[in-house]
Write an enzyme that holds these catalytic residues in place. Structure first.
Site, PDB file in Angstrom:
ATOM      1  N   GLU A 128      44.537  -6.931  57.398  1.00 14.51           N
ATOM      2  CA  GLU A 128      43.540  -7.885  56.877  1.00 14.51           C
ATOM      3  C   GLU A 128      43.955  -8.404  55.500  1.00 14.51           C
ATOM      4  OE1 GLU A 128      39.557  -6.228  57.097  1.00 14.51           O
ATOM      5  OE2 GLU A 128      39.958  -5.237  59.002  1.00 14.51           O
ATOM      6  N   GLU A 176      37.085   2.240  59.078  1.00 12.69           N
ATOM      7  CA  GLU A 176      36.480   2.663  57.804  1.00 12.69           C
ATOM      8  C   GLU A 176      35.653   3.951  57.895  1.00 12.69           C
ATOM      9  OE1 GLU A 176      34.362  -0.779  56.335  1.00 12.69           O
ATOM     10  OE2 GLU A 176      36.184  -1.954  56.119  1.00 12.69           O
TER      11      GLU A 176
HETATM   12  C1  XIL Z   1      34.323  -9.493  57.439  1.00 14.99           C
HETATM   13  C2  XIL Z   1      34.328 -10.922  57.946  1.00 14.99           C
HETATM   14  O1  XIL Z   1      35.481 -11.558  57.454  1.00 14.99           O
HETATM   15  C3  XIL Z   1      33.096 -11.644  57.508  1.00 14.99           C
HETATM   16  O2  XIL Z   1      33.016 -12.933  58.114  1.00 14.99           O
HETATM   17  C4  XIL Z   1      31.850 -10.843  57.881  1.00 14.99           C
HETATM   18  O3  XIL Z   1      30.698 -11.474  57.348  1.00 14.99           O
HETATM   19  C5  XIL Z   1      31.948  -9.417  57.351  1.00 14.99           C
HETATM   20  O4  XIL Z   1      33.143  -8.819  57.824  1.00 14.99           O
HETATM   21  N1  XIL Z   1      36.834  -5.098  56.697  1.00 14.99           N
HETATM   22  C6  XIL Z   1      36.856  -5.356  58.053  1.00 14.99           C
HETATM   23  C7  XIL Z   1      36.493  -6.720  58.526  1.00 14.99           C
HETATM   24  O5  XIL Z   1      37.282  -4.514  58.833  1.00 14.99           O
HETATM   25  O6  XIL Z   1      35.868  -6.696  59.770  1.00 14.99           O
HETATM   26  C8  XIL Z   1      35.609  -7.459  57.548  1.00 14.99           C
HETATM   27  O7  XIL Z   1      35.429  -8.789  58.007  1.00 14.99           O
HETATM   28  C9  XIL Z   1      36.232  -7.415  56.164  1.00 14.99           C
HETATM   29  C10 XIL Z   1      36.355  -5.991  55.675  1.00 14.99           C
END
Ligand code: XIL
Length: 364
Positions: free
Chosen positions: A266, A161
């Site tokens: 994701e 990001e």
């Molecule tokens: C999220 C997790 O799923 C949560 O449990 C945590 O509280 C916050 O992070 N983008 C990403 C991930 O790259 O690491 C994030 O994961 C979601 C958004």
């Protein structure tokens, strides 16, 4: 009575009731066996899963997936909470979980502005850290964490990001302390620590042209400096209506033009409305008592469409990872009741699961 026998009788009962195909499909099919050649399918594990405590989840994960990602365990704050302390116990179990099952094990993530402890960005005098100190900390972190799993972690989200919505570099403490070359350095340090691991750049909202253009500029600038990067992770945190399938496809074609592997890292489909804090629960949390059948079908169609794009461009897509196993596990609940994944809160496969199975079968 054996498990097999019981399964058979459930299917027989289902057949008698007239919904045999769906139930039979659920009993029989594993996503990992249906994916096109060269495309793995995975899931982000939480610690109860990688520790083996959530045995019901472990059974499904073992049967269905051939790749895992760590939902939180390999983030900076988990592995390196203070300067002189690294934590690896649960992390080692996560990696072993995947190796024991011959799964592709992913590392997520090394350099990010979020879930990184405050000490990383603090200087000795309590002010902001200086460039040399932060570069040294980054190198130490990457060497230690990547080095520990050398030869065992297949690929790393090196930088997460780093691009803003307008395509410029996101303003983060990494950028302000080190400068623009922090990204190149992260990739170089990761490469040194494990020359055999694949290295990725990972981000969200890549269906937005300005942001995607920024990511592609970044990738090309790394490539022009001779820095090896192996793939782009498109997080795929989507909604029911947006982005459109045409936008998802256009984005995929654009990303693949870099010559890199494209991964959906994701994936989930957020069904809840964007709601302000303190909004009326009937508006903000409409599916607290379950997902209406009509929405269930819309979600199934959405997943079918999305997998249709992955399949159509199977040569470009090397991995699809769901961000959590079941609706109960999803980060998208946050005090509300979301239904973004293929398994419901009782860990039963949803119509969306059947829809994905159908698309994958149709492509074989
Ligand atoms: C999220 C997790 O799923 C949560 O449990 C945590 O509280 C916050 O992070 N983008 C990403 C991930 O790259 O690491 C994030 O994961 C979601 C958004």
């Amino acid at each position: 009575m054996t498990v097999t026998h019981r399964t058979t009788s459930v299917v027989a009962l289902a057949a008698a009731l007239g919904f045999a195909p769906a139930l039979a499909a659920r009993q029989t099919f594993a996503l990992k066996d249906l994916m096109p050649k060269g495309m793995v399918v995975g899931v982000a594990l939480n610690q109860r899963q990688s520790d083996g405590v959530d045995t019901a989840a472990v059974d499904i994960i073992t049967k269905q997936f051939n790749q895992i990602s760590p939902e939180n365990l390999l983030k900076f704050q988990s592995t390196h909470p203070s300067e002189d302390r690294f934590v690896f116990e649960a992390q080692d179990r996560y990696v072993q979980f995947g190796l024991d099952r011959k799964m592709q094990v992913i590392g997520h993530t090394l350099v990010w502005h979020s879930q990184t402890p405050a000490w990383v960005f603090q200087g000795k005098d309590g002010g902001a850290v200086d460039r040399d100190t932060l570069v040294a900390r980054m190198r130490d972190h990457i060497r230690t964490v990547v080095g520990r799993y050398k030869g065992r972690i297949h690929g790393w989200d090196v930088v997460n990001e780093a691009i803003d919505e307008d395509g410029s570099l996101r303003q983060t403490p990494w950028l302000s302390a080190i400068g623009e070359d922090y990204i190149a350095k992260a990739f170089e340090f990761a490469r040194e620590a494990d020359p055999g691991a694949e290295l990725y750049y990972n981000d969200f909202n890549l269906e937005k042209p300005a942001k995607r253009a920024g990511v592609i500029r970044l990738v090309k600038s790394l490539q022009s400096k001779g820095i090896r990067i192996d793939g782009i992770g498109n997080q795929g945190h989507w909604r029911l209506e947006t982005p459109s399938i045409a936008e998802i496809e256009a984005s995929l074609l654009d990303l693949r033009s870099t010559g890199l592997k494209v991964m959906y890292t994701e994936v989930d489909i957020n069904l809840l409305p964007q709601a302000a804090r303190g909004a009326d629960p009937s508006v903000a949390n409409p599916y607290a008592n379950g997902l209406p059948e009509e929405k269930q079908q819309e979600l199934a169609r959405r997943y079918a469409d999305v997998f249709g794009v992955f399949i159509k461009h199977r040569d470009a897509v090397s991995r699809v990872t769901f961000w959590g196993l079941s609706d109960a596990d999803s980060w998208l609940n946050r005090g509300r009741t979301n239904h973004p994944l293929l398994w419901d809160r009782q860990r039963q496969p949803k119509p969306a699961f059947d829809a994905v199975v159908k698309v994958l079968q149709g492509a074989r």
